[in-house]
Design a protein around this motif. Structure first.
Motif, PDB file in Angstrom:
ATOM      1  N   GLY A  91       0.834  -1.190   0.000  1.00 49.35           N
ATOM      2  CA  GLY A  91       0.000   0.000   0.000  1.00 49.35           C
ATOM      3  C   GLY A  91       0.870   1.242   0.000  1.00 49.35           C
ATOM      4  O   GLY A  91       1.749   1.390   0.845  1.00 49.35           O
ATOM      5  N   LEU A  92       0.619   2.129  -0.971  1.00 52.67           N
ATOM      6  CA  LEU A  92       1.419   3.349  -1.121  1.00 52.67           C
ATOM      7  C   LEU A  92       0.519   4.573  -1.071  1.00 52.67           C
ATOM      8  O   LEU A  92       0.186   5.166  -2.090  1.00 52.67           O
ATOM      9  CB  LEU A  92       2.204   3.309  -2.440  1.00 52.67           C
ATOM     10  N   PRO A  93       0.083   4.973   0.130  1.00 51.21           N
ATOM     11  CA  PRO A  93      -0.658   6.228   0.234  1.00 51.21           C
ATOM     12  C   PRO A  93       0.321   7.392   0.107  1.00 51.21           C
ATOM     13  O   PRO A  93       1.442   7.312   0.616  1.00 51.21           O
ATOM     14  CB  PRO A  93      -1.275   6.161   1.632  1.00 51.21           C
ATOM     15  N   ILE A  94      -0.097   8.426  -0.587  1.00 55.60           N
ATOM     16  CA  ILE A  94       0.782   9.569  -0.795  1.00 55.60           C
ATOM     17  C   ILE A  94       0.521  10.623   0.273  1.00 55.60           C
ATOM     18  O   ILE A  94      -0.594  11.115   0.410  1.00 55.60           O
ATOM     19  CB  ILE A  94       0.567  10.175  -2.206  1.00 55.60           C
ATOM     20  N   TYR A  95       1.566  10.933   1.023  1.00 54.93           N
ATOM     21  CA  TYR A  95       1.519  11.997   2.025  1.00 54.93           C
ATOM     22  C   TYR A  95       2.558  13.042   1.621  1.00 54.93           C
ATOM     23  O   TYR A  95       3.745  12.718   1.506  1.00 54.93           O
ATOM     24  CB  TYR A  95       1.856  11.464   3.422  1.00 54.93           C
TER      25      TYR A  95
END
Length: 195
Positions: free
Chosen positions: A91-95
């Protein structure tokens, strides 16, 4: 097939990346019911590498102290999970235009000279070959693959550096502007993922 399922979003059940990684794993295991899944939630914390880590893990003392051994054991546990996996679902959520600190810390823990990569006369060589990575990219406002996206290129590069060159993305971007359209794009990409 061994699947390593990695989440790093700090938003819990509301996380789109967590929902997507779960869908990806469900698709893979539906097609291969005998697959084993190892789950790692990085949002619970991944130690950042520091001077103590360097002296314990990188310098590999012959007789480590108890504190050094604990640092070695943590790093080895992360790396052993990757070494045992055939497929990584990340999972690569962008922050703030890039990957989470926890995911970066995890990569720092597993990028180990002589174990996950090595230097040769021809340049660096990844030692985690023959694996596949499927990345659930999610962003409220950072378009996937755009000049503002500093995460997907980094992930493709660091995975390749470690020897994992079979990398696919399931992007759900623009969620702040048109959530339904972003989720629909992710579902289309998910449909194209082969087990």
């Amino acid at each position: 097939m061994n699947i390593l399922h990695i989440d790093s979003a700090i938003t819990g059940d509301a996380s789109v990346s967590r929902q997507l990684t779960a869908k990806i794993v469900a698709k893979l295991t539906a097609d291969q019911p005998d697959a084993a899944v190892t789950y790692r939630d990085l949002a619970k914390g991944v130690p950042a590498i520091d001077n103590d880590w360097f002296h314990a893990v990188r310098l590999s003392p012959e007789n480590p102290t108890a504190e050094q051994q604990a640092l070695i054991d943590i790093s080895n546990a992360y790396l052993n999970e990757v070494q045992a996996a055939d497929v990584l679902v990340i999972g690569l959520p962008i922050y703030n235009f890039t990957l989470t600190a926890q995911l970066k810390n995890w990569f720092d823990q597993i990028a180990r000279a002589g174990l996950s990569f090595r230097y040769t006369a021809e340049g660096p060589e990844g030692l985690l070959k023959g694996k596949r990575a499927i990345i659930a990219y999610t962003a409220a406002g950072t378009p996937f693959g755009s000049e503002l996206d500093f995460a997907s290129g980094y992930l493709r590069h660091i995975l390749g550096f470690l020897g994992i060159t079979d990398v696919e993305f399931v992007p759900a971007d623009g969620l702040a502007f048109d959530r339904d359209a972003g989720l629909a794009r992710a579902d289309e990409a998910l449909d194209r993922i082969a087990a």
